[in-house]
Write a protein that holds these residues in place. Structure first.
Motif, mmCIF file in Angstrom:
data_model
loop_
_atom_site.group_PDB
_atom_site.id
_atom_site.type_symbol
_atom_site.label_atom_id
_atom_site.label_comp_id
_atom_site.label_asym_id
_atom_site.label_seq_id
_atom_site.Cartn_x
_atom_site.Cartn_y
_atom_site.Cartn_z
ATOM 1 N N CYS A 25 0.995 -1.044 -0.085
ATOM 2 C CA CYS A 25 -0.163 0.071 0.018
ATOM 3 C C CYS A 25 0.848 1.267 -0.007
ATOM 4 O O CYS A 25 0.417 2.256 0.490
ATOM 5 C CB CYS A 25 -1.088 0.216 1.355
ATOM 6 S SG CYS A 25 -2.091 -1.449 1.030
ATOM 7 N N GLY A 30 -1.036 2.191 -2.940
ATOM 8 C CA GLY A 30 -2.300 3.086 -2.500
ATOM 9 C C GLY A 30 -3.128 3.628 -3.591
ATOM 10 O O GLY A 30 -4.417 3.847 -3.495
ATOM 11 N N ASP A 31 -2.341 3.992 -4.668
ATOM 12 C CA ASP A 31 -3.213 4.698 -5.664
ATOM 13 C C ASP A 31 -4.090 3.509 -6.551
ATOM 14 O O ASP A 31 -5.238 3.919 -6.987
ATOM 15 C CB ASP A 31 -2.254 5.181 -6.786
ATOM 16 C CG ASP A 31 -1.689 6.289 -6.410
ATOM 17 O OD1 ASP A 31 -2.549 7.317 -5.826
ATOM 18 O OD2 ASP A 31 -0.243 6.816 -6.715
ATOM 19 N N LEU A 34 -7.200 2.974 -4.330
ATOM 20 C CA LEU A 34 -8.248 3.826 -4.447
ATOM 21 C C LEU A 34 -8.919 4.023 -5.914
ATOM 22 O O LEU A 34 -9.891 4.177 -6.161
ATOM 23 C CB LEU A 34 -7.588 5.376 -4.030
ATOM 24 C CG LEU A 34 -7.283 5.597 -2.749
ATOM 25 C CD1 LEU A 34 -6.601 6.789 -2.613
ATOM 26 C CD2 LEU A 34 -8.418 5.505 -1.787
ATOM 27 N N LEU A 46 -6.336 -5.092 1.703
ATOM 28 C CA LEU A 46 -5.277 -4.165 1.751
ATOM 29 C C LEU A 46 -4.031 -5.210 2.403
ATOM 30 O O LEU A 46 -4.467 -5.539 3.739
ATOM 31 C CB LEU A 46 -5.378 -2.881 2.435
ATOM 32 C CG LEU A 46 -6.360 -2.313 1.554
ATOM 33 C CD1 LEU A 46 -6.742 -0.862 2.548
ATOM 34 C CD2 LEU A 46 -6.170 -1.713 0.251
ATOM 35 N N HIS A 60 2.877 9.379 -1.668
ATOM 36 C CA HIS A 60 1.887 8.422 -1.272
ATOM 37 C C HIS A 60 0.569 8.989 -1.322
ATOM 38 O O HIS A 60 0.456 10.407 -1.006
ATOM 39 C CB HIS A 60 2.423 7.869 0.352
ATOM 40 C CG HIS A 60 1.620 7.082 0.741
ATOM 41 N ND1 HIS A 60 0.271 6.891 1.463
ATOM 42 C CD2 HIS A 60 1.826 5.555 0.852
ATOM 43 C CE1 HIS A 60 -0.029 5.669 1.750
ATOM 44 N NE2 HIS A 60 0.679 4.894 1.418
ATOM 45 N N VAL A 61 -0.448 8.305 -1.234
ATOM 46 C CA VAL A 61 -1.766 8.941 -1.240
ATOM 47 C C VAL A 61 -2.264 9.485 -0.056
ATOM 48 O O VAL A 61 -2.947 10.448 0.241
ATOM 49 C CB VAL A 61 -3.005 7.880 -1.370
ATOM 50 C CG1 VAL A 61 -2.772 7.330 -3.129
ATOM 51 C CG2 VAL A 61 -2.901 6.747 -0.658
ATOM 52 N N LYS A 74 0.638 1.673 6.615
ATOM 53 C CA LYS A 74 0.028 2.111 5.530
ATOM 54 C C LYS A 74 -1.253 1.534 4.868
ATOM 55 O O LYS A 74 -2.181 2.282 4.348
ATOM 56 C CB LYS A 74 1.187 1.633 4.335
ATOM 57 C CG LYS A 74 2.423 2.455 4.351
ATOM 58 C CD LYS A 74 3.317 1.940 3.265
ATOM 59 C CE LYS A 74 4.670 2.608 3.403
ATOM 60 N NZ LYS A 74 5.657 2.163 2.383
ATOM 61 N N VAL A 78 -4.614 3.956 3.740
ATOM 62 C CA VAL A 78 -5.367 3.755 2.627
ATOM 63 C C VAL A 78 -6.912 3.443 3.085
ATOM 64 O O VAL A 78 -7.662 3.875 2.449
ATOM 65 C CB VAL A 78 -4.871 2.834 1.551
ATOM 66 C CG1 VAL A 78 -5.766 2.510 0.591
ATOM 67 C CG2 VAL A 78 -3.341 3.113 1.045
ATOM 68 N N ARG A 79 -6.897 2.540 4.123
ATOM 69 C CA ARG A 79 -8.250 2.299 4.448
ATOM 70 C C ARG A 79 -9.030 3.564 5.080
ATOM 71 O O ARG A 79 -10.171 3.833 4.813
ATOM 72 C CB ARG A 79 -8.198 1.651 5.728
ATOM 73 C CG ARG A 79 -9.580 1.039 6.341
ATOM 74 C CD ARG A 79 -9.268 0.177 7.567
ATOM 75 N NE ARG A 79 -10.660 -0.217 7.967
ATOM 76 C CZ ARG A 79 -11.515 0.437 8.973
ATOM 77 N NH1 ARG A 79 -11.076 1.643 9.153
ATOM 78 N NH2 ARG A 79 -12.631 0.173 9.167
#
Length: 92
Positions: A25, A30-31, A34, A46, A60-61, A74, A78-79
């Motif tokens: 992630c 991460g991208d 999403l 994830l 990073h997102v 991470k 992302v979550r």
């Protein structure tokens, strides 16, 4: 989310029943996670044992949260971003 671009091409009812697994992630994963939301996937797993470090923040997102996500796992960063978009994925 608006899925009008995929009408007639993708069966969203089927896509919403499929699960995607994102291993890693970081800046790429991460991208991808999403982006999966924008395609209609709602079941996302994830996987990443790493934490977000300040040196990773720029790409990073999680950069949208500024310094607030530094030190978080991470997958949790992302979550959190996915939950903000209305989807609660499984996290490992």
């Amino acid at each position: 989310m608006d899925f009008h671009r995929t009408q007639g091409i993708l069966d969203l009812a089927v896509i919403r029943t499929k699960k995607i697994v994102v291993i890693g992630c970081g800046s790429g994963g991460g991208d991808i996670a999403l982006d999966g939301l924008s395609y209609g996937f709602r079941q996302v797993v994830l996987i990443d044992p790493d934490v977000l470090k300040i040196e990773n923040l720029e790409r990073h997102v999680g950069r949208v949260g500024g310094m607030s996500y530094v030190g978080w796992p991470k997958v949790e960063v992302v979550r959190a971003l996915m939950v903000a978009q209305g989807v609660d994925p499984a996290s490992i």
